[in-house]
Design an enzyme around this catalytic site. Structure first.
Site, mmCIF file in Angstrom:
data_model
loop_
_atom_site.group_PDB
_atom_site.id
_atom_site.type_symbol
_atom_site.label_atom_id
_atom_site.label_comp_id
_atom_site.label_asym_id
_atom_site.label_seq_id
_atom_site.Cartn_x
_atom_site.Cartn_y
_atom_site.Cartn_z
ATOM 1 N NE ARG A 144 -9.861 -5.020 -8.714
ATOM 2 C CZ ARG A 144 -9.718 -3.798 -9.221
ATOM 3 N NH1 ARG A 144 -9.582 -3.633 -10.521
ATOM 4 N NH2 ARG A 144 -9.700 -2.744 -8.447
ATOM 5 C CE LYS A 194 -4.485 -1.451 1.318
ATOM 6 N NZ LYS A 194 -4.966 -0.992 0.006
HETATM 7 N N1 BES Z 1 -9.211 -2.685 0.315
HETATM 8 C C1 BES Z 1 -8.778 -1.793 -0.711
HETATM 9 C C2 BES Z 1 -9.759 -0.660 -0.981
HETATM 10 C C3 BES Z 1 -9.990 0.310 0.129
HETATM 11 C C4 BES Z 1 -9.277 1.478 0.206
HETATM 12 C C5 BES Z 1 -10.987 0.094 1.084
HETATM 13 C C6 BES Z 1 -9.517 2.384 1.220
HETATM 14 C C7 BES Z 1 -11.218 0.992 2.092
HETATM 15 C C8 BES Z 1 -10.487 2.145 2.168
HETATM 16 C C9 BES Z 1 -8.569 -2.549 -2.017
HETATM 17 O O1 BES Z 1 -8.143 -3.860 -1.875
HETATM 18 C C10 BES Z 1 -7.537 -1.827 -2.794
HETATM 19 O O2 BES Z 1 -6.416 -1.802 -2.354
HETATM 20 N N2 BES Z 1 -7.910 -1.255 -3.937
HETATM 21 C C11 BES Z 1 -6.993 -0.535 -4.752
HETATM 22 C C12 BES Z 1 -7.203 -0.945 -6.184
HETATM 23 C C13 BES Z 1 -6.161 -0.421 -7.120
HETATM 24 C C14 BES Z 1 -4.824 -1.058 -6.822
HETATM 25 C C15 BES Z 1 -6.586 -0.710 -8.538
HETATM 26 C C16 BES Z 1 -7.267 0.959 -4.570
HETATM 27 O O3 BES Z 1 -8.439 1.349 -4.425
HETATM 28 O O4 BES Z 1 -6.314 1.713 -4.518
HETATM 29 MN MN MN Z 2 -6.049 -4.030 -1.726
#
Ligand code: BES
Ligand code: MN
Ligand code: ZN
Length: 478
Positions: free
Chosen positions: A331, A256
């Site tokens: 996903r 992250k």
């Molecule tokens: N769990 C996260 C999404 C999320 C972000 C939920 C903030 C709650 C608060 C998800 O798995 C994720 O990391 N999504 C990425 C997708 C991207 C890499 C295409 C995102 O939203 O940055």
């Molecule tokens: Mn994620």
């Protein structure tokens, strides 16, 4: 810790009571002396909406909520009045409060909802109990409300509490296997059957999405099948709820990137918790509808054995996916569950997931992003349930051009789209694995709050349990 919510046929004596008044001209004169009425009227002149009278054996609260233009807005104002009342009751250290609608209508139900939801707190890991809420019991009375309604609401709010508890549980207390056990414990004695598939069973199903996300972990993934199938079900084909059960999301090797964005990723199983909570509520209330819950669960960690950007993986459906970002893991596990759902010949599948930051950025914590292929009628019924529960839905399109965002040069599709329309490309990815009427709910903005918001509180909100409960009960009577 639950807040008891019960019904009383008559007004209990010497108990703190909140009298709910829809207008200044509707004060129940018989409850007050002339001095008190004068005082109340002076307070109301000053635009107070909460007036307190000390009756020495108890407190009397007068809650003024004037009706809004739309019924749903009035109901929401009443829930919020429940939150305001909660602050006052806490300050006064009241442990039992009676709610009475002076207009003999249903206002007490909505005030109770806001009040009980405001009284939630997560104390499991506090060793000093001094901070426990003082309010223990809410009693609803009045001719506009029935005992059945109060019991139904009590079960629903109990479901929201349990959903919040699951989400607030820290990641070191919640591996995928522990999450399965926690859900099993929550659903015992409800009549919901639960089957927990382990790593070996997941392998034989070739759930490559779930297995890849789990690959870095020392902990097994689980795939959970929850089923509520009452004898008197009014539907021949089941409704299926699919919940994202990522017990902790580090992003994997695509760690992250944003500072502190990992701090609250224990909440990445909020969709799973909402599915379990909704099944709890419909079972407790004996809703005559056949409903199945599917929960793929795993953490998304880092280690040398983890899946990596560039990997091509083979999904439960047999399709291949080029993984270009291991942080787009939700996903992948949902796709396997959505393909698995086909075996039940469902009339409708709804998935609930903290799927994208893009959804949260688009509509904030005020709404849930929705997309889907279900017919307009079903989608509008879900939106109406959203208005009724004040868990509002914003529909995004699934135009076919968005499919191009997911084109891979070497596999059937890739797991991320471009920089734009991130919530939609995630929805588009999921759509690829469905062949039935389907709705996707992205609760990334609503599931977990870092600052308090009225009766939703702080941290886990239980987002979508009340929404889905309202929707499913509407389907059962249709
Ligand atoms: N769990 C996260 C999404 C999320 C972000 C939920 C903030 C709650 C608060 C998800 O798995 C994720 O990391 N999504 C990425 C997708 C991207 C890499 C295409 C995102 O939203 O940055
Ligand atoms: Mn994620
Ligand atoms: Zn995630």
């Amino acid at each position: 810790m639950r807040t008891e919510l019960t019904y009383a046929a008559t007004l209990p004596a010497n108990t703190s009571t909140a009298v709910l008044v829809p207008g200044r001209d509707q004060l129940p004169q018989e409850l007050f002396s002339q001095d008190e009425l004068d005082y109340i009227n002076r307070q109301l002149e000053l635009k107070s909406t909460l007036v307190v009278l000390n009756k020495y054996t108890h407190q009397l609260y007068l809650v003024l909520t004037e009706p809004r233009k739309k019924e749903n807005e009035t109901h929401e104002a009443l829930r919020k009045a429940g939150n305001t009342l909660h602050q006052r009751l806490s300050a006064d250290k009241v442990d039992t409060v009676v709610l009475l609608d002076a207009a003999d209508a249903e206002a007490a139900l909505f005030v109770a909802e806001g009040l009980v939801l405001s009284n939630y707190s997560f104390q499991r890991y506090k060793t000093e109990k001094a901070v426990a809420p003082t309010l223990k019991s809410v009693v609803v009375t009045g001719v506009g409300v029935t005992e059945t309604q109060v019991t139904e609401l009590s079960n629903l709010l109990d479901a929201v509490y349990q959903t919040r508890d699951l989400i607030n549980t820290p990641p070191n207390m919640q591996t995928a296997t522990q999450l399965s056990e926690q859900i099993q414990e929550m659903l015992q004695d409800t009549g919901v059957e639960i089957e927990i598939l382990d790593q070996v069973q997941i392998q034989s199903l070739k759930m490559g999405g779930l297995l890849s996300v789990n690959q870095a972990s020392d902990e097994s993934a689980t795939f959970n099948i929850l089923e509520w199938k009452p004898q008197n079900a009014t539907n021949a084909q089941p409704v299926i709820l699919v919940g994202k059960g990522v017990v902790y999301d580090t992003g994997g090797l695509s760690l992250k990137p944003t500072p502190n964005s990992m701090d609250y990723m224990k909440s990445d199983m909020s969709g799973a918790a909402a599915v379990a909570g909704t099944l709890y509520a419909i079972a407790k209330n004996n809703v005559p509808l056949h409903v199945i819950g599917l929960i793929p669960a795993t953490d998304n960690l880092i280690s040398g054995k983890g899946f990596a950007p560039g990997d091509v993986i083979s999904m439960h459906s047999g399709h291949t996916v080029e993984v270009l970002n291991t942080d787009a893991e939700g996903r992948l596990i949902l796709a396997d569950a959505l393909h698995f759902a086909k075996r039940y010949n469902p009339s409708l599948v709804i998935d609930i997931a903290t799927l994208t930051g893009a959804a949260a950025r688009a509509v904030g914590r005020e709404g849930i992003v929705m997309m889907g292929t279900a017919d307009e009628m079903l989608k509008s019924e879900l939106k109406l349930a959203g208005e009724a529960a004040h868990e509002r839905l914003v529909e995004f399109p699934l135009w076919e051009e968005y499919q191009d965002h997911l084109k891979s040069e070497i596999a059937d599709l890739k797991n991320i789209g471009g920089a734009e329309a991130g919530a939609i490309s995630a929805g588009k990815f999921l759509e690829f694995f469905t062949n039935y009427p389907w709705i996707h709910l992205d609760i990334a903005g609503t599931a977990y709050l870092l600052s308090p918001d009225s009766y939703r509180g702080k941290h886990a909100t239980g987002s979508s349990v009340r929404l889905l409960y309202h929707f499913l009960t509407s389907q059962a009577t249709a």
